[in-house]
Design a protein around this motif. Structure first.
Motif, short mmCIF file in Angstrom:
data_model
loop_
_atom_site.label_atom_id
_atom_site.label_comp_id
_atom_site.label_asym_id
_atom_site.label_seq_id
_atom_site.Cartn_x
_atom_site.Cartn_y
_atom_site.Cartn_z
N THR A 130 0.83 -1.21 0.00
CA THR A 130 0.00 0.00 0.00
C THR A 130 0.86 1.26 0.00
OG1 THR A 130 -1.75 -1.18 1.20
CG2 THR A 130 -1.81 1.23 1.25
N THR B 189 -9.18 -0.65 1.14
CA THR B 189 -10.58 -1.03 0.98
C THR B 189 -10.76 -2.30 0.17
OG1 THR B 189 -10.77 0.42 -0.97
CG2 THR B 189 -11.38 1.37 1.16
N ASP B 190 -9.71 -2.81 -0.46
CA ASP B 190 -9.80 -4.02 -1.26
C ASP B 190 -10.18 -5.21 -0.37
OD1 ASP B 190 -9.00 -5.51 -3.92
OD2 ASP B 190 -8.06 -6.62 -2.27
N ASP C 103 -9.81 -8.40 -0.62
CA ASP C 103 -8.76 -9.39 -0.43
C ASP C 103 -7.71 -8.91 0.57
OD1 ASP C 103 -9.98 -11.14 -2.19
OD2 ASP C 103 -8.82 -10.47 -3.92
N ASP C 104 -7.35 -7.64 0.47
CA ASP C 104 -6.37 -7.08 1.41
C ASP C 104 -6.93 -7.06 2.83
OD1 ASP C 104 -4.40 -6.72 -0.48
OD2 ASP C 104 -4.87 -4.60 -0.83
#
Length: 427
Positions: free
Chosen positions: A175, A198-199, A201-202
């Motif tokens: 990030t 906000t992903d 998966d992350d």
């Protein structure tokens, strides 16, 4: 509860960090992002410090975390009213979607610290998930609780550390290669950057990784105790089940550990020295502050030691009388706790020799800045007691045993700047 031998890998329910819609300053509505930030509330201890921050920008966060109205109720009402006005005027706005926030601090001496800001599930010490290492003062907790009730907002993140070097660290590093949400440099020379995560998966990667770990409270014991108090007041699941924190992986980014000094109001240095005669070895040092601190560091290698200041010189106290320690230090604690400088200071010196209550602002102040502590003692005729910092591994080991240190024993840093992101419970 004693948690000796309680490793991070065996924590039954680990850290639960939840996304939230961050409340942030609109950079177009304030003079600069740097001008609206502040150190944490407990670092801004001097009235002139508050006034300096207020004059930096009319919307400085210190107007929320340290309102200056006369009575306690007036202060909380003032903060709540100020927050409502800033929200109505668009000074503070909520981010469009929930997320976690990667936060970076960097100074000019090569220090780099990165961590994740989120809403952490509030837990009890008996769960072994968030480990306190210091006691708290109930009046401070009550003050912070009143402020949070009135504003219904977590105004500043507290600082927690854990040791992982896993999936969360990977998301943080990736990030930090992207353009940030904000970037600013505060007057202390620290450069701050903030990103949102906000992903899905992350977020899932972070959630899975942190569930395996426990954390140590590095800074913010009173705010964590406040979170626990406010959660306990609720009869059903609520936003108070979570509190705003910054989690730093010290396997990647070791924190600095510094001492917190004591300023004894109304106790002249001469009186303090007279009271310790025959109980400590006392040496007068006619040297600059930096050199005196080096002497203190050397002295702590062989036992408990303190520097007294306030009369234009420094006085090294070391080699405490073993009989004094035997009479005053509780025997039912681990040896590492019994040998702490803070333990000896509070149990032997403050309580038995100087008769100073540790929780009375009229008698004692806790100050992070060394030079400021000395200067105020000299100006007011009091005594500054300068401390040497405790190693992080000592703090963590005691916390895992469920043993709390004397309050204000350590200062971990760098601390997160207040004002970069807030958590409003209703947003």
């Amino acid at each position: 509860m004693n948690t000796a031998g309680h490793s991070e890998a065996t924590v039954r329910r680990g850290l639960e960090l939840t996304p939230f819609r961050g409340l942030r300053y609109d950079p177009d509505r304030v003079g600069s992002l740097a001008a609206v930030t502040s150190p944490p509330y407990d670092v801004v201890v001097r009235p002139d410090g508050v006034h300096h921050l207020q004059s930096a920008d009319p919307h400085n966060i210190v107007r929320l975390i340290l309102p200056e109205a006369g009575t306690p109720s007036a202060r909380t009402e003032q903060a709540a009213g100020t927050l409502r006005r800033w929200l109505a005027e668009g000074i503070l706005t909520a981010d469009p979607e929930p997320g976690l926030y990667v936060y970076e601090q960097r100074d000019g001496d090569g220090l780099l610290q990165r961590g994740v800001i989120g809403a952490l599930r509030v837990s009890e010490p008996s769960e072994g998930v968030v480990l306190p290492h210091e006691d708290v003062m109930p009046p401070v907790v009550a003050d912070r609780a009143a402020l949070m009730r009135a504003t219904r907002t977590n105004l500043e993140p507290l600082l927690l550390t854990y040791r992982g070097d896993g999936g969360t660290a990977e998301v943080v590093e990736r990030t930090a290669e992207k353009p940030p949400l904000l970037s600013t440099t505060t007057e202390d020379g620290f450069h701050h950057r903030l990103w949102s995560v906000t992903d899905p998966d992350d977020l899932d990667r972070i959630r899975t990784d942190l569930a395996q770990h426990q954390a140590l409270i590095a800074d913010g014991h009173h705010r964590w105790a406040t979170y626990r108090l406010l959660r306990a007041e609720q009869s059903a699941p609520s936003p108070w089940d979570y509190g705003l924190v910054l989690l730093v992986d010290t396997a990647r980014y070791p924190l600095r550990v510094r001492a917190i000094h004591r300023l004894l109001h109304g106790l002249p240095v001469a009186d303090a020295l007279a009271a310790v005669e025959g109980l400590f070895r006392v040496r007068r040092l006619e040297v600059p502050l930096a050199e005196a601190l080096e002497v203190l560091a050397d002295a702590t290698c062989t036992g408990n030691a303190f520097l007294l200041a306030g009369d234009g010189a420094f006085h090294l106290l070391d080699h405490p009388d073993p009989d004094l320690l035997a009479r005053t230090i509780p025997a039912d604690r681990p040896a590492a706790w019994r040998s702490l400088d803070a333990t000896v200071l509070h149990a032997a010196l403050l309580d038995h020799v100087w008769h100073i209550p540790e929780d009375s602002p009229a008698h004692i102040a806790y100050i992070h800045d060394t030079a400021a502590t000395v200067a105020k003692a000299e100006r007011d005729g009091g005594t500054a007691v300068l401390m040497h910092p405790v190693r992080e591994e000592v703090v963590r080991d005691l916390a895992r045993q469920g043993v709390t240190m004397p309050r204000k024993s350590t200062s971990f840093g760098p601390k997160p700047a207040s004002g970069l992101v807030l958590r409003a419970l209703e947003i």
